[in-house]
Scaffold this motif. Sequence first.
Motif, PDB file in Angstrom:
ATOM      1  N   ILE A 138       0.847  -1.193   0.000  1.00  0.00           N
ATOM      2  CA  ILE A 138       0.000   0.000   0.000  1.00  0.00           C
ATOM      3  C   ILE A 138       0.886   1.247   0.000  1.00  0.00           C
ATOM      4  O   ILE A 138       1.808   1.363   0.803  1.00  0.00           O
TER       5      ILE A 138
ATOM      6  N   ARG B  40       0.090   8.421  -1.289  1.00  0.00           N
ATOM      7  CA  ARG B  40       0.535   9.419  -2.260  1.00  0.00           C
ATOM      8  C   ARG B  40      -0.417  10.603  -2.318  1.00  0.00           C
ATOM      9  O   ARG B  40      -1.559  10.533  -1.880  1.00  0.00           O
TER      10      ARG B  40
ATOM     11  N   ALA C 176      -2.781  12.953  -4.242  1.00  0.00           N
ATOM     12  CA  ALA C 176      -3.611  12.858  -5.440  1.00  0.00           C
ATOM     13  C   ALA C 176      -3.442  14.060  -6.375  1.00  0.00           C
ATOM     14  O   ALA C 176      -3.822  13.990  -7.538  1.00  0.00           O
TER      15      ALA C 176
ATOM     16  N   SER D 235      -1.590  13.014  -9.300  1.00  0.00           N
ATOM     17  CA  SER D 235      -2.123  11.902 -10.069  1.00  0.00           C
ATOM     18  C   SER D 235      -3.213  12.394 -11.030  1.00  0.00           C
ATOM     19  O   SER D 235      -3.546  13.571 -11.051  1.00  0.00           O
TER      20      SER D 235
ATOM     21  N   ARG E 223      -8.674  10.435   3.602  1.00  0.00           N
ATOM     22  CA  ARG E 223      -9.493  10.668   2.424  1.00  0.00           C
ATOM     23  C   ARG E 223      -9.673  12.176   2.296  1.00  0.00           C
ATOM     24  O   ARG E 223     -10.110  12.821   3.243  1.00  0.00           O
TER      25      ARG E 223
ATOM     26  N   LEU F  50     -10.844  11.352  -2.676  1.00  0.00           N
ATOM     27  CA  LEU F  50      -9.912  10.303  -3.060  1.00  0.00           C
ATOM     28  C   LEU F  50      -9.150   9.842  -1.834  1.00  0.00           C
ATOM     29  O   LEU F  50      -8.821  10.648  -0.961  1.00  0.00           O
TER      30      LEU F  50
ATOM     31  N   TYR G 274      -4.381   6.442   0.175  1.00  0.00           N
ATOM     32  CA  TYR G 274      -3.773   5.122   0.032  1.00  0.00           C
ATOM     33  C   TYR G 274      -4.131   4.525  -1.312  1.00  0.00           C
ATOM     34  O   TYR G 274      -5.246   4.660  -1.787  1.00  0.00           O
ATOM     35  N   ARG G 275      -3.177   3.887  -1.897  1.00  0.00           N
ATOM     36  CA  ARG G 275      -3.475   3.111  -3.100  1.00  0.00           C
ATOM     37  C   ARG G 275      -2.609   1.861  -3.105  1.00  0.00           C
ATOM     38  O   ARG G 275      -1.533   1.833  -2.526  1.00  0.00           O
TER      39      ARG G 275
ATOM     40  N   SER H 155      -0.182  -0.804  -4.645  1.00  0.00           N
ATOM     41  CA  SER H 155       0.955  -0.719  -5.557  1.00  0.00           C
ATOM     42  C   SER H 155       0.632  -1.299  -6.924  1.00  0.00           C
ATOM     43  O   SER H 155      -0.136  -2.249  -7.053  1.00  0.00           O
ATOM     44  N   ARG H 156       1.245  -0.701  -7.961  1.00  0.00           N
ATOM     45  CA  ARG H 156       1.016  -1.144  -9.330  1.00  0.00           C
ATOM     46  C   ARG H 156       1.500  -2.585  -9.547  1.00  0.00           C
ATOM     47  O   ARG H 156       0.888  -3.338 -10.281  1.00  0.00           O
TER      48      ARG H 156
END
Length: 98
Positions: free
Chosen positions: A6, A9, A11, A14, A44, A58, A61-62, A64-65
């Motif tokens: 996780i 980042r 946003a 992005s 958020r 948004l 947390y995202r 990982s690719r």
Amino acid sequence: MNFRLIIVRDATVSSCPKCGTVGSLDRRKSKNRFESIFARIIRRKSYHCRECKWDGKLFAYRISRNWKSIVVNYIFLIIALLIILTALIILSKSIGSP
Ligand SMILES: [Zn+2]
């Protein structure tokens, strides 16, 4: 080995979830105190798109690719730990028995 599944980042660097324009998002201030505390806990944040006028929230947390390779790393780690544990159990049994 990479174990960062996780990623946190910003946003604003992005792309917009609606129109896909990169770097078009502005951060908006939270309307009330409850929201700001709540948003701080779950990370958020409110954003606004300059290009398509999109408004929304948004997560910071995202995933990982390359999450698949990270999951494989975790599986390898678990297998390695199981092998070590099994070896320890076998060793302790052989030492403990007369
Ligand atoms: Zn947009």
